[in-house]
Design a protein around this motif. Structure first.
Motif, PDB file in Angstrom:
ATOM      1  N   GLY A 159     -25.700 -48.878  -3.041  1.00 54.41           N
ATOM      2  CA  GLY A 159     -26.472 -47.744  -2.557  1.00 54.41           C
ATOM      3  C   GLY A 159     -27.301 -48.045  -1.323  1.00 54.41           C
ATOM      4  O   GLY A 159     -28.201 -47.283  -0.975  1.00 54.41           O
ATOM      5  N   LEU A 160     -26.997 -49.156  -0.638  1.00 54.80           N
ATOM      6  CA  LEU A 160     -27.782 -49.539   0.537  1.00 54.80           C
ATOM      7  C   LEU A 160     -27.248 -48.929   1.831  1.00 54.80           C
ATOM      8  O   LEU A 160     -27.914 -48.973   2.855  1.00 54.80           O
ATOM      9  N   SER A 161     -26.038 -48.403   1.765  1.00 52.76           N
ATOM     10  CA  SER A 161     -25.433 -47.823   2.959  1.00 52.76           C
ATOM     11  C   SER A 161     -25.062 -46.367   2.710  1.00 52.76           C
ATOM     12  O   SER A 161     -24.706 -45.983   1.589  1.00 52.76           O
ATOM     13  N   ALA A 162     -25.117 -45.566   3.755  1.00 48.63           N
ATOM     14  CA  ALA A 162     -24.705 -44.170   3.639  1.00 48.63           C
ATOM     15  C   ALA A 162     -23.210 -44.054   3.364  1.00 48.63           C
ATOM     16  O   ALA A 162     -22.719 -43.008   2.942  1.00 48.63           O
ATOM     17  N   THR A 221     -34.048 -53.183  -5.669  1.00 49.88           N
ATOM     18  CA  THR A 221     -35.476 -52.993  -5.436  1.00 49.88           C
ATOM     19  C   THR A 221     -35.992 -54.134  -4.579  1.00 49.88           C
ATOM     20  O   THR A 221     -35.846 -55.303  -4.955  1.00 49.88           O
ATOM     21  N   PRO A 222     -36.588 -53.842  -3.427  1.00 47.75           N
ATOM     22  CA  PRO A 222     -37.109 -54.914  -2.566  1.00 47.75           C
ATOM     23  C   PRO A 222     -38.079 -55.815  -3.317  1.00 47.75           C
ATOM     24  O   PRO A 222     -38.897 -55.357  -4.111  1.00 47.75           O
ATOM     25  N   SER A 223     -37.944 -57.112  -3.093  1.00 49.96           N
ATOM     26  CA  SER A 223     -38.835 -58.078  -3.735  1.00 49.96           C
ATOM     27  C   SER A 223     -39.136 -59.191  -2.758  1.00 49.96           C
ATOM     28  O   SER A 223     -38.631 -59.219  -1.629  1.00 49.96           O
ATOM     29  N   GLY A 224     -39.941 -60.138  -3.206  1.00 50.40           N
ATOM     30  CA  GLY A 224     -40.326 -61.239  -2.336  1.00 50.40           C
ATOM     31  C   GLY A 224     -39.166 -62.126  -1.945  1.00 50.40           C
ATOM     32  O   GLY A 224     -39.228 -62.855  -0.953  1.00 50.40           O
ATOM     33  N   SER A 225     -38.069 -62.080  -2.716  1.00 45.25           N
ATOM     34  CA  SER A 225     -36.915 -62.930  -2.414  1.00 45.25           C
ATOM     35  C   SER A 225     -36.019 -62.346  -1.329  1.00 45.25           C
ATOM     36  O   SER A 225     -35.082 -63.007  -0.878  1.00 45.25           O
ATOM     37  N   SER A 268     -23.823 -53.469   7.839  1.00 47.81           N
ATOM     38  CA  SER A 268     -24.933 -54.416   7.702  1.00 47.81           C
ATOM     39  C   SER A 268     -24.509 -55.832   8.080  1.00 47.81           C
ATOM     40  O   SER A 268     -25.356 -56.695   8.330  1.00 47.81           O
ATOM     41  N   ASN A 269     -23.192 -56.090   8.127  1.00 44.78           N
ATOM     42  CA  ASN A 269     -22.716 -57.425   8.512  1.00 44.78           C
ATOM     43  C   ASN A 269     -23.035 -57.746   9.967  1.00 44.78           C
ATOM     44  O   ASN A 269     -22.964 -58.907  10.382  1.00 44.78           O
TER      45      ASN A 269
END
Length: 476
Positions: A74-77, A105-109, A209-210
């Motif tokens: 789900g990160l790309s349209a 979910t964005p995290s510190g990693s 995204s590549n």
């Protein structure tokens, strides 16, 4: 959708059939353990599209059921389009398709690491759902080179510089210890995959995204690797050879760590006397192996050094506590223990030493066990040849609490009453465990102390019942 695999780089060696390489790898795996089905981690990109195409040919010839598992991040349209394309391509090749949608979910990693964790968890779930014992990924020789260089830039040791294994079980990633991950294309360059895709007119999708250099691997692939290829043609094979040397060194370190840990481990704890007899390098290696066998993430060099200093230099009776993100390392009577991080109990003593927490009243009505979440466990009431009269116990107003100080226990008819601290020391119960061991009273009469046992004053010579405490916390 595209047939354009980008500008092909020069292939620095004689081309070998991709299907031949895959066949050799899968035949070797089948010789170890025959598998009725196999799955491809199928993103729809060039690499996994090539692997799926070759695997379909192998599985048709060897009567192996083939699955393609896709993860929708789900990160790309374009993610919905990729899923539909993967399903169609899989069906066209006669394989079975399944997919999972995950939320990153964005995290510190970072996004890369978080997406990877979610992806492998979903792949593991699909393997279990379909009973697939073998998962193939399309990692290739260029990926291996990127991995080695990335680990080198992170300052990793031999384990990190070993790169990716041809096959391994990754229980922490997939969620079970039984599924095998194999990477049959580690000897294949990206250029050879591009050529295979062109020759077989294989459709694939391109992840935009590549091309984003903000991601570490993309930065290496887009900016660093082209320069290496120009200055050092065939560098991928050299990096793979270096990874092979690191793997050999790591195997020796692991073997030594196993031997040293076996020599130092006493009752699930590391004997500090034996630890001090090892050189600093061997002691560090042994402790790393200890963390590995416990399934814990590898501590940093600085963290490990601090722990080792405390373990080697502190006096016999000195208490030690070193905090790791996943556990605690404690020292008791010159032994090191790995203990879990436990959430505070509702009934635990407040930081103010003058505060004494109230007990929890209860009545026994013949139950075999009573849960006390506020005290972190369950009290079992069990029949015994010698115990408390059940009829008497049913009439009592009972109370469970943590010790307040001054309590005494008589553990047998021929033994004197002594304070709880004396019994804890005699039984070698570490200080950090004592604070979470409750006691049971009937009025002013102490009946039971967890970790020690029953008080003899109310025991009878007839069959009766005794208490047993079971902590809800689990050791690592």
């Amino acid at each position: 959708m595209s047939h354009n695999a980008g500008s092909p780089s020069a292939i620095p060696r004689k081309r070998v059939s991709l299907l031949s390489i895959l066949t050799r790898a899968l035949d070797a795996l089948r010789a170890q353990s025959a598998f009725p089905s196999v799955a491809i981690a199928y993103s729809g990109g060039l690499d996994s599209a090539a692997l799926l195409h070759a695997a379909a040919a192998y599985c048709r010839e060897h009567d192996v059921k083939l699955f393609a598992f896709h993860v929708h991040h789900g990160l790309s349209a374009n993610a919905d389009m990729w899923l539909a394309n993967c399903s169609a391509r899989t069906e066209a090749l006669g394989a079975s398709f399944d997919a999972r949608r995950v939320t990153v979910t964005p995290s510190g990693s970072g996004v890369e690491a978080t997406a990877r964790t979610a992806r492998y968890a979903a792949l593991g779930e699909m393997c279990r759902a379909h009973g697939v014992p073998l998962l193939l990924t399309a990692h290739h020789l260029d990926d291996q080179a990127e991995t080695v260089l990335l680990q080198l830039l992170r300052g990793s040791g031999p384990a990190g510089l070993s790169g990716m294994d041809a096959s391994n079980r990754a229980a922490s990633l997939l969620g079970d210890p039984d599924t095998l991950i194999a990477r049959p294309l580690l000897d294949v360059t990206r250029a050879e995959l591009e050529a295979y895709v062109r020759q077989n007119d294989i459709e694939f999708v391109t992840d935009e995204s590549n091309d984003d250099p903000r991601f570490a691997r993309n930065a290496l692939r887009l900016k660093v690797m082209p320069v290496l290829a120009e200055a050092f043609p065939g560098y991928q094979q050299r990096f793979a050879r270096a990874a092979s040397h690191a793997q050999s060194a790591q195997r020796l370190l692991t073997e030594m760590g196993e031997q040293d840990l076996a020599a130092c481990l006493v009752d699930d704890a590391v004997d500090c006397v034996k630890l001090r007899a090892l050189s600093e390098d061997r002691a560090s290696n042994m402790l790393r192996h200890w963390f590995h066998v416990r399934g814990l993430s590898m501590p940093s060099t600085a963290w490990l050094s601090e722990m080792l200093v405390q373990a080697r230099e502190a006096g016999y009776a000195t208490q030690m506590l070193v905090t790791h993100p996943e556990c605690l390392v404690r020292r008791h009577r010159d032994r090191l223990y790995i203990t879990p991080k436990l959430a505070p109990l509702a009934a635990e003593r407040e930081p103010d030493d003058d505060y004494i927490p109230p007990g929890q009243p209860f009545q026994w009505s013949g139950e075999g066990s009573i849960a006390f979440p506020a005290y972190g466990g369950t009290l079992h009431i069990e029949p015994a040849e010698e115990g408390i009269d059940p009829a008497w116990l049913r009439e009592q107003k009972l109370e469970i609490s943590f010790r307040k100080g001054g309590e005494r226990v008589k553990p047998a008819h021929n033994r004197p009453s002594r304070g709880l601290k004396y019994h804890y020391q005699a039984l070698d119960i570490p200080a950090w465990e004592r604070g979470r061991l409750p006691i049971v009273h009937a009025g002013i009469q102490l009946l039971f102390a967890a970790g020690i046992g029953m008080d003899y004053h109310k025991m009878t010579a007839h069959p009766g019942v005794v208490f047993r405490w079971e902590s809800a916390s689990h050791k690592l």
